[in-house]
Design an enzyme around this catalytic site. Structure first.
Site, PDB file in Angstrom:
ATOM      1  N   ASN A   1      -1.966   0.131   6.986  1.00  0.00           N
ATOM      2  CA  ASN A   1      -1.388  -1.126   7.484  1.00  0.00           C
ATOM      3  C   ASN A   1      -0.537  -1.848   6.453  1.00  0.00           C
ATOM      4  O   ASN A   1      -0.455  -3.061   6.433  1.00  0.00           O
ATOM      5  CB  ASN A   1      -2.501  -2.025   8.041  1.00  0.00           C
ATOM      6  CG  ASN A   1      -3.546  -2.342   6.996  1.00  0.00           C
ATOM      7  OD1 ASN A   1      -3.435  -1.910   5.847  1.00  0.00           O
ATOM      8  ND2 ASN A   1      -4.550  -3.120   7.361  1.00  0.00           N
TER       9      ASN A   1
ATOM     10  N   ARG B   1       2.398  -6.658   9.255  1.00  0.00           N
ATOM     11  CA  ARG B   1       1.683  -5.585   9.966  1.00  0.00           C
ATOM     12  C   ARG B   1       2.157  -5.483  11.405  1.00  0.00           C
ATOM     13  O   ARG B   1       2.313  -4.387  11.947  1.00  0.00           O
ATOM     14  CB  ARG B   1       0.176  -5.844   9.902  1.00  0.00           C
ATOM     15  CG  ARG B   1      -0.406  -5.597   8.513  1.00  0.00           C
ATOM     16  CD  ARG B   1      -1.826  -6.122   8.404  1.00  0.00           C
ATOM     17  NE  ARG B   1      -2.452  -5.754   7.140  1.00  0.00           N
ATOM     18  CZ  ARG B   1      -3.627  -6.222   6.742  1.00  0.00           C
ATOM     19  NH1 ARG B   1      -4.301  -7.081   7.503  1.00  0.00           N
ATOM     20  NH2 ARG B   1      -4.148  -5.854   5.581  1.00  0.00           N
TER      21      ARG B   1
ATOM     22  N   GLU C   1      -9.307 -10.604  -7.811  1.00  0.00           N
ATOM     23  CA  GLU C   1      -8.295  -9.550  -7.654  1.00  0.00           C
ATOM     24  C   GLU C   1      -7.142  -9.707  -8.648  1.00  0.00           C
ATOM     25  O   GLU C   1      -6.599  -8.710  -9.132  1.00  0.00           O
ATOM     26  CB  GLU C   1      -7.798  -9.548  -6.199  1.00  0.00           C
ATOM     27  CG  GLU C   1      -8.906  -9.095  -5.247  1.00  0.00           C
ATOM     28  CD  GLU C   1      -8.534  -9.164  -3.771  1.00  0.00           C
ATOM     29  OE1 GLU C   1      -7.408  -9.591  -3.439  1.00  0.00           O
ATOM     30  OE2 GLU C   1      -9.377  -8.774  -2.945  1.00  0.00           O
TER      31      GLU C   1
ATOM     32  N   TYR D   1     -12.562  -2.246  -2.534  1.00  0.00           N
ATOM     33  CA  TYR D   1     -13.038  -2.269  -1.145  1.00  0.00           C
ATOM     34  C   TYR D   1     -14.556  -2.113  -1.044  1.00  0.00           C
ATOM     35  O   TYR D   1     -15.070  -1.657  -0.025  1.00  0.00           O
ATOM     36  CB  TYR D   1     -12.327  -1.177  -0.336  1.00  0.00           C
ATOM     37  CG  TYR D   1     -10.895  -1.552   0.010  1.00  0.00           C
ATOM     38  CD1 TYR D   1     -10.610  -2.748   0.680  1.00  0.00           C
ATOM     39  CD2 TYR D   1      -9.833  -0.724  -0.325  1.00  0.00           C
ATOM     40  CE1 TYR D   1      -9.303  -3.106   0.990  1.00  0.00           C
ATOM     41  CE2 TYR D   1      -8.518  -1.072  -0.005  1.00  0.00           C
ATOM     42  CZ  TYR D   1      -8.267  -2.266   0.657  1.00  0.00           C
ATOM     43  OH  TYR D   1      -6.981  -2.623   0.967  1.00  0.00           O
TER      44      TYR D   1
ATOM     45  N   PHE E   1     -15.156   4.460   7.973  1.00  0.00           N
ATOM     46  CA  PHE E   1     -13.788   4.751   7.551  1.00  0.00           C
ATOM     47  C   PHE E   1     -13.575   4.618   6.041  1.00  0.00           C
ATOM     48  O   PHE E   1     -12.465   4.820   5.545  1.00  0.00           O
ATOM     49  CB  PHE E   1     -12.783   3.864   8.307  1.00  0.00           C
ATOM     50  CG  PHE E   1     -13.003   2.380   8.127  1.00  0.00           C
ATOM     51  CD1 PHE E   1     -12.554   1.718   6.992  1.00  0.00           C
ATOM     52  CD2 PHE E   1     -13.667   1.649   9.109  1.00  0.00           C
ATOM     53  CE1 PHE E   1     -12.756   0.354   6.828  1.00  0.00           C
ATOM     54  CE2 PHE E   1     -13.872   0.272   8.947  1.00  0.00           C
ATOM     55  CZ  PHE E   1     -13.421  -0.374   7.811  1.00  0.00           C
TER      56      PHE E   1
ATOM     57  N   ARG F   1      -1.753 -14.505   3.919  1.00  0.00           N
ATOM     58  CA  ARG F   1      -2.588 -13.840   4.941  1.00  0.00           C
ATOM     59  C   ARG F   1      -1.959 -13.983   6.327  1.00  0.00           C
ATOM     60  O   ARG F   1      -1.955 -13.041   7.120  1.00  0.00           O
ATOM     61  CB  ARG F   1      -4.012 -14.417   4.948  1.00  0.00           C
ATOM     62  CG  ARG F   1      -4.880 -14.016   3.758  1.00  0.00           C
ATOM     63  CD  ARG F   1      -5.236 -12.552   3.726  1.00  0.00           C
ATOM     64  NE  ARG F   1      -6.013 -12.110   4.872  1.00  0.00           N
ATOM     65  CZ  ARG F   1      -6.682 -10.955   4.928  1.00  0.00           C
ATOM     66  NH1 ARG F   1      -6.685 -10.121   3.889  1.00  0.00           N
ATOM     67  NH2 ARG F   1      -7.342 -10.616   5.991  1.00  0.00           N
TER      68      ARG F   1
ATOM     69  N   LYS G   1       0.827  -1.208   0.000  1.00  0.00           N
ATOM     70  CA  LYS G   1       0.000   0.000   0.000  1.00  0.00           C
ATOM     71  C   LYS G   1       0.870   1.270   0.000  1.00  0.00           C
ATOM     72  O   LYS G   1       2.087   1.192   0.200  1.00  0.00           O
ATOM     73  CB  LYS G   1      -0.928  -0.043   1.215  1.00  0.00           C
ATOM     74  CG  LYS G   1      -1.938  -1.213   1.192  1.00  0.00           C
ATOM     75  CD  LYS G   1      -2.849  -1.177   2.420  1.00  0.00           C
ATOM     76  CE  LYS G   1      -3.895  -2.285   2.402  1.00  0.00           C
ATOM     77  NZ  LYS G   1      -4.857  -2.156   3.520  1.00  0.00           N
TER      78      LYS G   1
ATOM     79  N   HIS H   1      -1.938  -5.374   1.512  1.00  0.00           N
ATOM     80  CA  HIS H   1      -3.197  -6.080   1.242  1.00  0.00           C
ATOM     81  C   HIS H   1      -2.858  -7.459   0.690  1.00  0.00           C
ATOM     82  O   HIS H   1      -1.879  -7.602  -0.034  1.00  0.00           O
ATOM     83  CB  HIS H   1      -4.031  -5.328   0.199  1.00  0.00           C
ATOM     84  CG  HIS H   1      -5.134  -6.185  -0.377  1.00  0.00           C
ATOM     85  ND1 HIS H   1      -6.348  -6.330   0.258  1.00  0.00           N
ATOM     86  CD2 HIS H   1      -5.168  -6.987  -1.477  1.00  0.00           C
ATOM     87  CE1 HIS H   1      -7.095  -7.181  -0.449  1.00  0.00           C
ATOM     88  NE2 HIS H   1      -6.416  -7.585  -1.501  1.00  0.00           N
TER      89      HIS H   1
ATOM     90  N   THR I   1      -5.841  -7.576  10.804  1.00  0.00           N
ATOM     91  CA  THR I   1      -6.219  -6.240  10.344  1.00  0.00           C
ATOM     92  C   THR I   1      -6.086  -5.220  11.465  1.00  0.00           C
ATOM     93  O   THR I   1      -5.539  -4.130  11.255  1.00  0.00           O
ATOM     94  CB  THR I   1      -7.680  -6.265   9.831  1.00  0.00           C
ATOM     95  OG1 THR I   1      -7.846  -7.349   8.931  1.00  0.00           O
ATOM     96  CG2 THR I   1      -8.049  -4.953   9.166  1.00  0.00           C
TER      97      THR I   1
END
Ligand code: IDP
Ligand code: MG
Length: 132
Positions: A112, A102, A126, A49, A57, A85, A9, A115, A91
Site C-alpha cells: 500500500n 493509497r 520511529e 511492525y 500476514f 495519516r 515502501k 507508511h 489501511t
C-alpha cells in the site's frame, strides 16, 4: 510544529511514485527536514511492525518491506502526524478513498505504497529508529 516519519515502501519506489508522493507533501506545505533511501533489514522490519507479529500476514509483510529500497522522510508541519495519516488514506484497500495516496495508487492492503506514524508516541520512536 510536529514531526512525523514517512516511509515510501518498496512498491512505491519500484513503481517510480517517489516524486509524486513527495510532491503531495510539499503541496500541503509540509517541510522535508531529512530524507534518504535505504533497505530495511529483516530485524528492523520485524521491530517496526512488532505490533502485528501475531497476524497471519506478518511474514508476508516483512518479506514485502525488505524486498527493495524504500525512502525515509522526516516531515514537519502543523498537526503533521494527523495530517499525513489523512493524506495516506485507510489501511484497507477498499476503504482508502480516491484523493488519498493509497486511494489513488494502491491496489492491495499489504502493498500500500506508504507508511506514516500514527500518533505522537510512535512518531518519536520511529524518528529515533530511522533518523537518529
Ligand atoms: P497502517 O500502515 O495504516 O498504519 P497497520 O495496521 O499499522 O496499518 O498495518 C501495517 C501494514 O501491514 C499495513 O500498512 C499493510 O502493509 C499491512 N497490513 C495491515 N493489515 C493488513 C491486512 O489485513 N492484510 C494484509 N496486510 C495488512
Ligand atoms: Mg501502523
Amino acid at each position: 510544529m510536529e514531526q512525523t516519519l514517512v516511509i515510501i515502501k518498496p512498491d512505491g519506489v519500484r513503481r517510480r511514485l517517489v516524486g509524486r508522493i513527495i510532491q503531495r507533501f510539499e503541496d500541503k506545505n509540509l517541510t522535508i527536514k531529512e530524507m534518504y533511501q535505504g533497505v530495511l533489514t529483516e530485524a528492523i522490519a520485524q521491530e517496526h511492525y512488532a505490533h502485528l507479529k501475531d497476524k497471519p500476514f506478518f511474514p508476508n509483510l516483512v518479506n514485502y518491506m525488505t524486498s527493495g529500497p524504500v525512502v525515509f522522510l522526516l516531515l514537519e508541519g502543523k498537526e503533521a502526524i494527523t495530517l499525513v495519516r489523512q493524506m495516506l488514506g485507510a489501511t484497507n484497500v477498499l476503504q482508502a478513498i480516491p484523493g488519498t495516496i493509497r486511494g489513488d495508487f494502491a491496489d492491495s492492503t499489504t502493498e500500500n505504497i506508504v507508511h506514516a506514524s500514527d500518533c505522537q508516541e510512535n512518531a518519536t520512536i520511529e524518528i529515533q529508529r530511522f533518523f537518529r
